[in-house]
Motif scaffolding. Structure first.
Motif, PDB file in Angstrom:
ATOM      1  N   PRO A  16       2.210  -9.956  35.892  1.00 61.86           N
ATOM      2  CA  PRO A  16       1.994  -8.788  36.729  1.00 61.86           C
ATOM      3  C   PRO A  16       1.770  -7.541  35.872  1.00 61.86           C
ATOM      4  O   PRO A  16       2.576  -7.235  34.990  1.00 61.86           O
ATOM      5  N   HIS A  17       0.674  -6.868  36.124  1.00 58.63           N
ATOM      6  CA  HIS A  17       0.368  -5.602  35.457  1.00 58.63           C
ATOM      7  C   HIS A  17       0.456  -4.477  36.482  1.00 58.63           C
ATOM      8  O   HIS A  17       0.284  -4.702  37.685  1.00 58.63           O
ATOM      9  N   GLY A  18       0.679  -3.265  35.981  1.00 62.11           N
ATOM     10  CA  GLY A  18       0.762  -2.106  36.849  1.00 62.11           C
ATOM     11  C   GLY A  18      -0.597  -1.432  36.983  1.00 62.11           C
ATOM     12  O   GLY A  18      -1.279  -1.214  35.989  1.00 62.11           O
ATOM     13  N   GLN A  28      -8.304  -1.447  36.089  1.00 60.19           N
ATOM     14  CA  GLN A  28      -7.719  -1.345  34.762  1.00 60.19           C
ATOM     15  C   GLN A  28      -6.225  -1.067  34.876  1.00 60.19           C
ATOM     16  O   GLN A  28      -5.811  -0.122  35.537  1.00 60.19           O
ATOM     17  N   ALA A  29      -5.451  -1.924  34.222  1.00 66.43           N
ATOM     18  CA  ALA A  29      -4.001  -1.771  34.252  1.00 66.43           C
ATOM     19  C   ALA A  29      -3.569  -0.631  33.336  1.00 66.43           C
ATOM     20  O   ALA A  29      -4.340  -0.144  32.515  1.00 66.43           O
ATOM     21  N   LEU A  30      -2.297  -0.232  33.489  1.00 66.60           N
ATOM     22  CA  LEU A  30      -1.753   0.839  32.655  1.00 66.60           C
ATOM     23  C   LEU A  30      -1.876   0.506  31.170  1.00 66.60           C
ATOM     24  O   LEU A  30      -2.064   1.380  30.341  1.00 66.60           O
ATOM     25  N   CYS A  31      -1.758  -0.780  30.832  1.00 69.02           N
ATOM     26  CA  CYS A  31      -1.820  -1.206  29.429  1.00 69.02           C
ATOM     27  C   CYS A  31      -3.249  -1.411  28.953  1.00 69.02           C
ATOM     28  O   CYS A  31      -3.470  -1.910  27.867  1.00 69.02           O
ATOM     29  N   SER A  32      -4.237  -1.048  29.768  1.00 67.65           N
ATOM     30  CA  SER A  32      -5.665  -1.170  29.455  1.00 67.65           C
ATOM     31  C   SER A  32      -6.227  -2.565  29.710  1.00 67.65           C
ATOM     32  O   SER A  32      -7.404  -2.799  29.483  1.00 67.65           O
ATOM     33  N   ARG A  48       7.269  -8.683  34.542  1.00 68.05           N
ATOM     34  CA  ARG A  48       6.185  -7.708  34.452  1.00 68.05           C
ATOM     35  C   ARG A  48       5.752  -7.467  33.010  1.00 68.05           C
ATOM     36  O   ARG A  48       6.552  -7.577  32.080  1.00 68.05           O
ATOM     37  N   CYS A  49       4.471  -7.110  32.869  1.00 68.89           N
ATOM     38  CA  CYS A  49       3.889  -6.804  31.565  1.00 68.89           C
ATOM     39  C   CYS A  49       4.674  -5.678  30.891  1.00 68.89           C
ATOM     40  O   CYS A  49       4.801  -4.581  31.445  1.00 68.89           O
ATOM     41  N   ILE A  50       5.200  -5.953  29.698  1.00 63.35           N
ATOM     42  CA  ILE A  50       6.024  -4.976  28.996  1.00 63.35           C
ATOM     43  C   ILE A  50       5.217  -3.718  28.652  1.00 63.35           C
ATOM     44  O   ILE A  50       5.709  -2.598  28.762  1.00 63.35           O
ATOM     45  N   ALA A  51       3.973  -3.917  28.235  1.00 59.56           N
ATOM     46  CA  ALA A  51       3.149  -2.763  27.860  1.00 59.56           C
ATOM     47  C   ALA A  51       2.936  -1.838  29.054  1.00 59.56           C
ATOM     48  O   ALA A  51       3.005  -0.615  28.929  1.00 59.56           O
ATOM     49  N   CYS A  52       2.707  -2.419  30.235  1.00 60.19           N
ATOM     50  CA  CYS A  52       2.549  -1.600  31.438  1.00 60.19           C
ATOM     51  C   CYS A  52       3.842  -0.855  31.755  1.00 60.19           C
ATOM     52  O   CYS A  52       3.816   0.320  32.111  1.00 60.19           O
ATOM     53  N   LEU A  53       4.982  -1.529  31.617  1.00 54.37           N
ATOM     54  CA  LEU A  53       6.259  -0.877  31.903  1.00 54.37           C
ATOM     55  C   LEU A  53       6.490   0.300  30.951  1.00 54.37           C
ATOM     56  O   LEU A  53       6.989   1.352  31.356  1.00 54.37           O
TER      57      LEU A  53
END
Ligand SMILES: [Zn+2]
Length: 72
Positions: A16-18, A28-32, A48-53
């Motif tokens: 899951p991406h934000g 495009q997710a928060l983490c690109s 959840r995707c750590i980079a997005c968090l």
């Protein structure tokens, strides 16, 4: 103001991406991480995707001001 992102699972990495918004074709997710919107599905409890968090946490700190100290 920082809205709570939409969390959607990418068909590419199964995480899951934000997303602040979903595009008509690509999102495009928060983490690109970029995914065709049709390849996203609702979050189903995966981690959840750590980079997005991290990006979301940064945005929150900027929007609300870093409280610092973490005391209550
Ligand atoms: Zn992500």
């Amino acid at each position: 103001m920082t809205p709570e992102p939409l969390w959607r699972v990418s068909a590419y990495d199964g995480q899951p991406h934000g997303f602040y918004e979903l595009g008509p074709d690509f999102s495009q997710a928060l983490c690109s991480h970029s995914v065709p919107t049709s390849r996203l599905r609702d979050e189903a409890g995966e981690t959840r995707c750590i980079a997005c968090l991290l990006v979301f946490g940064d945005d929150l700190a900027v929007a609300k001001g870093d409280p610092g100290g973490w005391r209550d």
